[in-house]
Design an enzyme around this catalytic site. Structure first.
Site, short mmCIF file in Angstrom:
data_model
loop_
_atom_site.label_atom_id
_atom_site.label_comp_id
_atom_site.label_asym_id
_atom_site.label_seq_id
_atom_site.Cartn_x
_atom_site.Cartn_y
_atom_site.Cartn_z
CB CYS A 139 -23.47 -21.61 4.37
SG CYS A 139 -23.81 -23.27 4.84
CE1 TYR A 163 -31.08 -29.91 4.41
CE2 TYR A 163 -32.18 -29.19 2.84
CZ TYR A 163 -31.30 -30.10 3.15
OH TYR A 163 -31.24 -31.31 2.31
CD GLN A 172 -27.60 -17.80 9.24
OE1 GLN A 172 -26.52 -17.68 9.31
NE2 GLN A 172 -28.12 -18.60 8.28
CB CYS A 175 -7.24 -9.18 15.36
SG CYS A 175 -7.08 -10.34 16.47
N1 SAH Z 1 -32.84 -21.81 7.73
C1 SAH Z 1 -32.42 -21.83 9.24
C2 SAH Z 1 -31.28 -23.03 9.44
C3 SAH Z 1 -30.28 -23.27 8.35
S1 SAH Z 1 -28.95 -24.27 8.91
C4 SAH Z 1 -31.90 -20.63 9.68
O1 SAH Z 1 -31.61 -19.73 8.69
O2 SAH Z 1 -31.70 -20.44 10.68
C5 SAH Z 1 -29.22 -25.70 8.31
C6 SAH Z 1 -30.17 -26.41 9.17
O3 SAH Z 1 -30.48 -27.86 8.42
C7 SAH Z 1 -29.73 -26.86 10.46
O4 SAH Z 1 -30.74 -26.41 11.47
C8 SAH Z 1 -29.27 -28.44 10.51
O5 SAH Z 1 -29.89 -28.88 11.72
C9 SAH Z 1 -30.61 -28.73 9.44
N2 SAH Z 1 -30.42 -30.09 8.80
C10 SAH Z 1 -29.40 -30.59 8.50
N3 SAH Z 1 -29.44 -31.94 7.80
C11 SAH Z 1 -30.84 -31.92 7.69
C12 SAH Z 1 -31.63 -32.82 6.93
N4 SAH Z 1 -31.39 -33.89 6.19
N5 SAH Z 1 -32.92 -32.62 6.90
C13 SAH Z 1 -33.32 -31.31 7.47
N6 SAH Z 1 -32.82 -30.49 8.09
C14 SAH Z 1 -31.49 -30.66 8.28
#
Ligand code: SAH
Length: 497
Positions: free
Chosen positions: A453, A357, A328, A93
């Site tokens: 992550c 989450y 994702q 890049c």
């Molecule tokens: N498992 C999903 C999202 C992972 S990202 C996937 O793979 O697509 C992490 C997620 O946690 C986000 O959607 C964010 O909004 C949520 N999050 C952040 N703090 C939180 C909390 N205290 N309780 C529940 N969800 C939460």
């Protein structure tokens, strides 16, 4: 944002006397690079002192100039490589050096995958004080009696799952908009590394081609319609950010225009121009953000044209995705990640599973195909709406969802009699809330699957779970973000008998 003042200059003397460095600021010297930091800077050693050198790789030697000295370490600028690593690549890049988006384009892909695995191992050992299979005990840092007792065999850390073609993988682009310094024309691209100066960009090698095309078209339309770009310094102007998202399987696209204020000048023309130039766009959204902040989105979101969501598919499951929901960014690797999570969950069709989450219910629905029932919880209400819609869309009836903080909702579920054989967590970078970890230890599921992550918070949380009676069996890093320093991984914990 901190502004540069004369403070830096005034402090030079003090800093010099405060450092243990055996050399001075601005001195030129040769350093051996022995590692990479979590942000991809080379870790150099010179006369027993640590110097971080942006752009240098492990195994290299470099002439550097000392730029900044702290007590125990400093930063130096790479002047010339006196010994090059065999893993060094020519970054493909053109703007790699200025852009902060990728950090490792100068590092061979296989070597990157090995480094990511090692990064996980190092965190497990240093932060989690955990024993890793095939690794020494990290110069005695693993205290006998903790890791030794709980995890005699050591955790198996598998090789990082990489991509066969690690380019053009991102399904989402979010770019800041500003004015070019000379012509004042609307530009959009990225913030130069470590600054807030916007550099115009038309082509990003880790971005899906269609997203690049959307960003180029939106810039052109913005210029044609004479839309004033946002100015961070004055708070004036209209267009702050553009987000483009593509459902890689369905081809459907969403555009989000993030504006400073509710009014989008020339709205009908925007819609007409976008629809004409970009027929795959199914959804045009406006989000209003009037705050003086680095956060991209504001609280108010409305549909300007088309659907509120776009659809995509992962492993045969269809997902509706709205503007504000987490999804994702690397769909190919997401399937690898979720399949690993499902495999680790060890389901036989009868288990109760909690997915904490859960976002728009992606992992939940993967799990539901093999579980008795899945309970998903997520803090963003729109994402839970998407999750419910997604379960229906796929005819999945054994998954239910609730919006709220996982650390509040799951303890309440427990009181209501909802427990779980398996708990899956996928928290943001800061890791699991301590109250959630405590609840997991009270529920005592047979297995915990931890999708992470951030290896450092993963290691911290695994330590808590190990101390509470779990054993980390294995960890698989999955490369979701090739050419960047980000490391995603899935860990399996089982309950000690
Ligand atoms: N498992 C999903 C999202 C992972 S990202 C996937 O793979 O697509 C992490 C997620 O946690 C986000 O959607 C964010 O909004 C949520 N999050 C952040 N703090 C939180 C909390 N205290 N309780 C529940 N969800 C939460």
């Amino acid at each position: 944002m901190t502004r540069k003042t004369s403070k830096g200059a005034r402090n030079t003397k003090a800093v010099k006397s405060e450092t243990n460095a055996p050399f001075l600021k601005n001195e030129e010297l040769t350093v051996d690079i022995i590692g990479l930091t979590h942000d991809g800077e080379g870790v150099g050693r010179a006369n027993g002192f640590t110097l971080f050198v942006q752009g240098a790789l492990p195994g290299e030697s470099a002439r550097v100039r000392v730029m900044k000295l702290k007590k125990q370490y400093g930063y130096a600028k790479l002047l010339e490589l006196t010994k090059k690593s065999e893993d060094r690549l020519n970054p493909p890049c053109d703007i790699f050096k200025e852009c902060g988006g990728c950090q490792l384009q100068h590092f061979d892909y296989e070597a990157q995958l090995a480094w990511k695995r090692q990064h996980v191992v190092d965190n497990l050992k240093r932060i989690g004080k955990l024993q890793v299979e095939g690794e020494g005990s990290d110069s005695g840092q693993v205290e006998a009696g903790t890791a030794g007792k709980a995890n005699i065999a050591g955790i198996t850390v598998l090789p990082t799952v990489g991509m066969s073609d690690p380019w053009r993988y991102r399904n989402k682009a979010a770019v800041p908009v500003g004015a070019s310094q000379d012509s004042k024309e609307l530009i959009a691209g990225f913030f130069a590394r470590g600054s807030h100066r916007i550099i115009d960009m038309d082509d990003c090698l880790i971005q899906h081609d269609d997203n690049d095309e959307v960003i180029r078209a939106v810039k052109r339309i913005g210029r044609e319609l004479r839309i004033p770009p946002y100015n961070e310094e004055t708070g004036q102007g209209v267009l702050r950010h553009v987000m483009a998202r593509t459902g890689v399987v369905t081809g459907e696209m969403m555009i989000v225009l993030i504006t400073n204020g509710k009014r989008l000048p020339r709205q009908p023309e925007w819609i007409e121009h976008i629809r004409k130039a970009l027929p795959n766009v199914k959804s045009i959204i406006q989000n209003v953000n009037e705050r003086d902040t680095n956060v991209i989105f504001g609280d108010e979101t409305r549909v300007l044209w088309g659907s509120e969501v776009i659809y995509d598919e992962l492993d045969g499951i269809r997902f509706a995705i709205s503007a504000r929901s987490f999804y994702q960014v690397n769909p190919e690797q997401t399937v690898a990640l979720y399949r690993t999570a499902v495999e680790y969950a060890g389901l036989t069709g009868v288990e109760k599973v909690i997915d904490a989450y859960c976002g728009i219910g992606t992992i939940s629905l993967f799990l539901a195909r093999q579980a008795g029932h899945v309970y998903g919880v997520e803090i963003v209400p729109e994402a839970i709406e998407d999750a419910k819609r997604n379960a229906k869309l796929n005819g999945i009836e054994n998954a239910s969802f609730e919006a709220g903080p996982a650390e509040v909702v799951i303890p309440r579920w427990r009181k209501e009699g909802i427990e779980a054989d398996v708990i899956v967590v996928d928290p943001p970078r800061k890791g699991c809330d301590p109250a959630l970890l405590e609840t997991i230890l009270e529920i005592r599921p047979e297995r915990v699957v931890y999708v992470s992550c951030n290896p450092s918070t993963l290691a911290r949380d695994l330590r808590t779970l190990e101390d509470g009676g779990y054993r980390t069996e294995k960890v698989t890093p999955v490369d979701m973000f090739p050419w960047t320093v980000h490391v995603e991984s899935v860990a399996l914990l089982t309950r000690n008998s």
